[in-house]
Write a protein that holds these residues in place. Structure first.
Motif, PDB file in Angstrom:
ATOM      1  N   ASP A 167       4.506 -15.317  10.911  1.00 44.33           N
ATOM      2  CA  ASP A 167       4.128 -14.403  11.978  1.00 44.33           C
ATOM      3  C   ASP A 167       5.283 -14.109  12.921  1.00 44.33           C
ATOM      4  N   ALA A 168       6.376 -14.902  12.837  1.00 39.14           N
ATOM      5  CA  ALA A 168       7.490 -14.692  13.750  1.00 39.14           C
ATOM      6  C   ALA A 168       8.125 -13.335  13.521  1.00 39.14           C
ATOM      7  N   LYS A 169       8.117 -12.847  12.274  1.00 37.84           N
ATOM      8  CA  LYS A 169       8.710 -11.555  11.946  1.00 37.84           C
ATOM      9  C   LYS A 169       7.750 -10.775  11.060  1.00 37.84           C
ATOM     10  N   PRO A 170       6.652 -10.248  11.615  1.00 36.14           N
ATOM     11  CA  PRO A 170       5.684  -9.537  10.775  1.00 36.14           C
ATOM     12  C   PRO A 170       6.292  -8.339  10.072  1.00 36.14           C
ATOM     13  N   TYR A 171       7.355  -7.771  10.626  1.00 33.46           N
ATOM     14  CA  TYR A 171       7.988  -6.630   9.972  1.00 33.46           C
ATOM     15  C   TYR A 171       8.574  -7.028   8.618  1.00 33.46           C
ATOM     16  N   ALA A 172       8.827  -8.330   8.435  1.00 31.88           N
ATOM     17  CA  ALA A 172       9.370  -8.796   7.162  1.00 31.88           C
ATOM     18  C   ALA A 172       8.374  -8.574   6.033  1.00 31.88           C
ATOM     19  N   VAL A 173       7.085  -8.753   6.321  1.00 31.55           N
ATOM     20  CA  VAL A 173       6.057  -8.532   5.303  1.00 31.55           C
ATOM     21  C   VAL A 173       6.032  -7.059   4.902  1.00 31.55           C
ATOM     22  N   VAL A 174       6.127  -6.187   5.880  1.00 29.61           N
ATOM     23  CA  VAL A 174       6.126  -4.745   5.602  1.00 29.61           C
ATOM     24  C   VAL A 174       7.345  -4.361   4.772  1.00 29.61           C
ATOM     25  N   ALA A 175       8.503  -4.923   5.131  1.00 33.72           N
ATOM     26  CA  ALA A 175       9.724  -4.625   4.384  1.00 33.72           C
ATOM     27  C   ALA A 175       9.629  -5.145   2.955  1.00 33.72           C
ATOM     28  N   GLY A 176       9.043  -6.334   2.793  1.00 35.52           N
ATOM     29  CA  GLY A 176       8.874  -6.885   1.453  1.00 35.52           C
ATOM     30  C   GLY A 176       7.943  -6.044   0.606  1.00 35.52           C
ATOM     31  N   GLU A 177       6.882  -5.550   1.211  1.00 38.74           N
ATOM     32  CA  GLU A 177       5.937  -4.683   0.510  1.00 38.74           C
ATOM     33  C   GLU A 177       6.643  -3.420   0.023  1.00 38.74           C
ATOM     34  N   ARG A 178       7.460  -2.849   0.897  1.00 39.79           N
ATOM     35  CA  ARG A 178       8.193  -1.639   0.515  1.00 39.79           C
ATOM     36  C   ARG A 178       9.170  -1.939  -0.623  1.00 39.79           C
ATOM     37  N   ALA A 179       9.887  -3.057  -0.521  1.00 39.63           N
ATOM     38  CA  ALA A 179      10.864  -3.418  -1.555  1.00 39.63           C
ATOM     39  C   ALA A 179      10.183  -3.593  -2.909  1.00 39.63           C
ATOM     40  N   LEU A 180       9.032  -4.255  -2.922  1.00 37.50           N
ATOM     41  CA  LEU A 180       8.313  -4.488  -4.175  1.00 37.50           C
ATOM     42  C   LEU A 180       7.777  -3.191  -4.766  1.00 37.50           C
ATOM     43  N   ASN A 181       7.213  -2.351  -3.936  1.00 41.52           N
ATOM     44  CA  ASN A 181       6.675  -1.080  -4.440  1.00 41.52           C
ATOM     45  C   ASN A 181       7.775  -0.174  -4.978  1.00 41.52           C
ATOM     46  N   GLU A 182       8.915  -0.168  -4.323  1.00 48.66           N
ATOM     47  CA  GLU A 182      10.026   0.638  -4.828  1.00 48.66           C
ATOM     48  C   GLU A 182      10.583   0.043  -6.121  1.00 48.66           C
ATOM     49  N   HIS A 183      10.554  -1.280  -6.216  1.00 48.16           N
ATOM     50  CA  HIS A 183      10.961  -1.937  -7.457  1.00 48.16           C
ATOM     51  C   HIS A 183      10.013  -1.559  -8.599  1.00 48.16           C
ATOM     52  N   PHE A 184       8.707  -1.575  -8.330  1.00 48.82           N
ATOM     53  CA  PHE A 184       7.732  -1.183  -9.351  1.00 48.82           C
ATOM     54  C   PHE A 184       7.992   0.253  -9.811  1.00 48.82           C
ATOM     55  N   ALA A 185       8.257   1.130  -8.852  1.00 49.67           N
ATOM     56  CA  ALA A 185       8.525   2.526  -9.214  1.00 49.67           C
ATOM     57  C   ALA A 185       9.792   2.646 -10.050  1.00 49.67           C
ATOM     58  N   GLN A 186      10.815   1.899  -9.671  1.00 46.46           N
ATOM     59  CA  GLN A 186      12.082   1.938 -10.402  1.00 46.46           C
ATOM     60  C   GLN A 186      11.927   1.415 -11.819  1.00 46.46           C
ATOM     61  N   ARG A 187      11.084   0.385 -11.987  1.00 48.01           N
ATOM     62  CA  ARG A 187      10.877  -0.214 -13.311  1.00 48.01           C
ATOM     63  C   ARG A 187       9.814   0.519 -14.129  1.00 48.01           C
ATOM     64  N   GLY A 188       9.163   1.510 -13.535  1.00 50.44           N
ATOM     65  CA  GLY A 188       8.123   2.235 -14.248  1.00 50.44           C
ATOM     66  C   GLY A 188       6.849   1.424 -14.414  1.00 50.44           C
ATOM     67  N   ILE A 189       6.621   0.476 -13.517  1.00 51.29           N
ATOM     68  CA  ILE A 189       5.406  -0.340 -13.559  1.00 51.29           C
ATOM     69  C   ILE A 189       4.286   0.421 -12.860  1.00 51.29           C
ATOM     70  N   ASP A 190       3.204   0.667 -13.557  1.00 52.70           N
ATOM     71  CA  ASP A 190       2.097   1.440 -13.000  1.00 52.70           C
ATOM     72  C   ASP A 190       1.212   0.512 -12.175  1.00 52.70           C
ATOM     73  N   GLY A 191       1.572   0.361 -10.929  1.00 48.87           N
ATOM     74  CA  GLY A 191       0.821  -0.528 -10.045  1.00 48.87           C
ATOM     75  C   GLY A 191       1.364  -0.439  -8.638  1.00 48.87           C
ATOM     76  N   SER A 192       0.816  -1.257  -7.767  1.00 56.44           N
ATOM     77  CA  SER A 192       1.246  -1.276  -6.376  1.00 56.44           C
ATOM     78  C   SER A 192       1.137  -2.697  -5.852  1.00 56.44           C
ATOM     79  N   VAL A 193       1.809  -2.944  -4.734  1.00 57.42           N
ATOM     80  CA  VAL A 193       1.854  -4.282  -4.155  1.00 57.42           C
ATOM     81  C   VAL A 193       1.404  -4.214  -2.714  1.00 57.42           C
ATOM     82  N   GLU A 194       0.571  -5.175  -2.342  1.00 67.49           N
ATOM     83  CA  GLU A 194       0.036  -5.260  -0.985  1.00 67.49           C
ATOM     84  C   GLU A 194       0.514  -6.552  -0.329  1.00 67.49           C
ATOM     85  N   GLY A 195       1.026  -6.450   0.897  1.00 67.53           N
ATOM     86  CA  GLY A 195       1.457  -7.634   1.637  1.00 67.53           C
ATOM     87  C   GLY A 195       0.273  -8.409   2.177  1.00 67.53           C
TER      88      GLY A 195
END
Length: 632
Positions: free
Chosen positions: A295-323
């Motif tokens: 909870d000290a850096k809640p923005y980290a969860v949001v950034a991680g969610e974005r990184a994972l979703n962009e990774h999925f898009a880059q890899r062509g993985i048909d899915g999404s990630v929720e923090g």
């Protein structure tokens, strides 16, 4: 009453020995990781005590003269010792902790390093003089003073610009490297010329220098990595790889290391990632650090969610990630044309359990299409025979009569040969569906490239965990991770609540592509008629190049083997002994080297306790003690 008196005495003893503050801090960490039920469970068996890990460190993680001498000899024998750059961004660091971080690099046993520091325009008047003093004292320390604050990604890139080595390790400005960290990494670089990313285990260190909360990791586990950043500390990257991906991305602050590792994975694949099963990094815990609280850096969860979703898009993985508060959940989309699933249910009598199983599937399963194949293994009770006869009118249920002597493997193999589904599911007749989307979840994982068998979260009727993944070697052959943990417990570093790969999953509820089932020859119906056939099957699936995945998002009750009885007759005991012997003969030492489990964790318990001793090479020539330790 006696139970509560004993518990109170244990707590009072812990407070007297360790102090109220360390005990409270440990309790808070357990609560965050495992919830209230986990705290209650641990309080009940005394595992909140911090003594265990401190004693473990003394026995297995201290560098004595023998260890130091051995390491120095190894270094001297290296014909081409790799040079490693440690990159450290800093901004207004506590001078004491910053000095400790720098000194932890200077005190490395391995001498072939450089420390590249980027000060991100610190406003503290104490930082620059400290850094300038270190530069003067050691030519291996290089510092750039940024004129404008750009935050951690930009500062890290400035530090990367100073690097002149082939390898780069990441160190935060208030953390500490173990004295043998760079030696262990260099040893792996020499041993594994194909390596491009190396990571280690880690623990936390408080403001008083007390180590606690170790994370003993498994080898690279792509599904767990999509659930949380298991690489993290101590991450060491090939410099050429970092150049290829363009370093750190501005805008991903808070999860910049996670994003970096994900983008590296896109380039190299998991086989080039090497795990060092030793604690090489001590993560500083203080009120504003993510080590103290997510909870000290809640923005980290949001950034991680974005990184994972962009990774999925880059890899062509048909899915999404929720923090989530304790990690991330990957959701994989099912295709518009969903594959037919054939659910195989062997049974003999026990009509009430069978009816409960089939009714729960038919009324609580949102997935379609599926068919149910009931394999009647010689039922002779009228109620069961009447029920089976009544099933014949259902459009998607077939009943196959198979009167051979009970052989779980053969019953399933025979039924699957006649299954129409592209996906097959092995289902015990004592299973009861809880979550409506259990089959959606499991199929969505099973159809992913590289995935073999998929297992579910199975609960005893009282709500405690029956199955949350199978660990090879646990209990002698294999055992269930987190067995008897509460249903809502996060488990060890949230593994009880996150999708991850395991070496095996139980066939009480197992989903797999039929083509893979047939490729590896199905269940072993010769040597493993009853026990361990699912473990052996999953190990062969893994041997064929697939990974087996467990998900906590498919929940079912398991009224475990209620119709088969116990292994209590001489014949059953002899058969079980033969099956154990076969597993050891077939799989050998690999049963004690599960890549989805740490060699620093116990095989005689299911709760991810420390191993006494760990199954890793000793740091020194000193024989490691072999006694088992009881929980405090």
């Amino acid at each position: 009453m006696k139970r509560y008196v004993n518990l109170a005495r244990r707590v009072i003893g812990l407070v007297r020995r360790d102090g109220a503050y360390p005990l409270l801090k440990k309790s808070v960490a357990v609560f965050r990781r495992e919830g209230l039920t986990g705290l209650r469970r641990r309080a009940g068996n005394g595992a909140i005590a911090v003594r265990d890990y401190a004693e473990w460190i003394e026995l297995y993680d201290r560098l004595d003269e023998d260890a130091l001498s051995l390491m120095k000899s190894d270094i001297a024998a290296m014909s081409a010792p790799p040079r490693i750059s440690v990159v450290m961004p800093t901004y207004n660091a506590d001078p004491l902790w910053l000095a400790e971080a720098i000194d932890s690099v200077r005190n490395q046993i391995y001498p072939h390093w450089e420390l590249c520091i980027a000060d991100d325009a610190s406003t503290s008047p104490k930082v620059r003089p400290l850094l300038e003093r270190y530069m003067q004292e050691d030519a291996r320390i290089r510092v750039v003073f940024r004129e404008k604050n750009g935050h951690i990604s930009a500062a890290s890139n400035s530090a990367l610009d100073l690097v002149t080595s082939d390898w780069v390790g990441l160190l935060d400005h208030d953390d500490i490297l173990a004295q043998h960290a760079l030696y262990c990494v260099a040893k792996e670089i020499v041993r594994r010329p194909d390596a491009r990313l190396i990571y280690s285990d880690e623990d936390k260190i408080d403001v008083n220098g007390r180590r606690h909360d170790p994370y003993f990791k498994c080898d690279m586990n792509i599904d767990l990595f999509y659930s949380h950043n298991m690489i993290s500390h101590f991450g060491v990257y090939q410099k050429r790889l970092l150049d290829e991906i363009g370093g750190f991305r501005v805008g991903l602050e808070g999860s910049q290391d996670y994003d970096l590792a994900l983008r590296c994975l896109e380039r190299i694949g998991p086989d080039s990632i090497v795990h060092v099963p030793r604690v090489l990094y001590h993560w500083r815990v203080h009120p504003s650090s993510t080590a103290a609280s997510g909870d000290a850096k809640p923005y980290a969860v949001v950034a991680g969610e974005r990184a994972l979703n962009e990774h999925f898009a880059q890899r062509g993985i048909d899915g999404s990630v929720e923090g989530l508060a304790y990690g991330y959940r990957a959701r994989y989309r099912l295709p518009e044309r969903r594959p037919l699933v054939s659910l195989i249910i062997p049974t003999r009598n026990g009509v009430n359990l069978l009816k409960q199983c089939i009714d729960s599937i038919r009324t609580r399963t949102t997935y379609a299409p599926y068919e149910i194949i009931v394999v009647d293994n010689g039922s002779d009770e009228k109620a069961t025979l009447d029920y089976l006869h009544g099933l014949l009118s259902a459009d998607n249920i077939r009943v196959i009569r198979d009167d051979r002597p009970f052989n779980y493997s053969a019953l399933n193999n025979s039924a699957i040969a006649s299954a129409n589904g592209e996906i097959v599911g092995l289902i015990n007749n004592d299973i009861e569906v809880i979550s409506d989307t259990w089959l959606d979840e499991m199929v969505s994982l099973a159809i992913q490239p590289g995935v073999g068998a998929v297992g579910a979260k199975l609960l005893y009727p009282d709500g405690k965990i029956q199955h949350a993944g199978v660990v090879a070697g646990m209990g002698g052959v294999a055992g269930h991770a987190h067995r008897l943990f509460p249903r809502d417990s996060f488990g060890y570093f949230s593994r009880n609540a996150l999708i991850s790969s395991f070496s095996a999953v139980t066939a009480a509820c197992l989903i797999v592509r039929k083509a893979i089932y047939e490729q590896v020859g199905g269940l072993n119906d010769i040597e493993l008629a009853v026990a361990f056939n699912d473990v052996d099957f999953c190990l062969r699936v893994r041997e064929a190049g697939y990974r087996n995945v467990w998900t906590p998002y498919a929940e079912l009750y398991h009224h475990e083997s209620a119709t088969r009885g116990s292994e209590d007759s001489p014949e059953k005991k002899a058969r079980f002994a033969r099956e154990v012997a076969y597993m050891h003969e077939r799989w050998g030492d690999s049963l004690e080297q599960d890549p989805a489990y740490s060699p620093n964790l116990a095989l005689d318990r299911t709760d991810f306790s420390l191993a006494w001793p760990p199954r890793v090479e000793s740091l020194s020539h000193r024989p490691a003690p072999h006694e088992n330790k009881e929980l405090a």
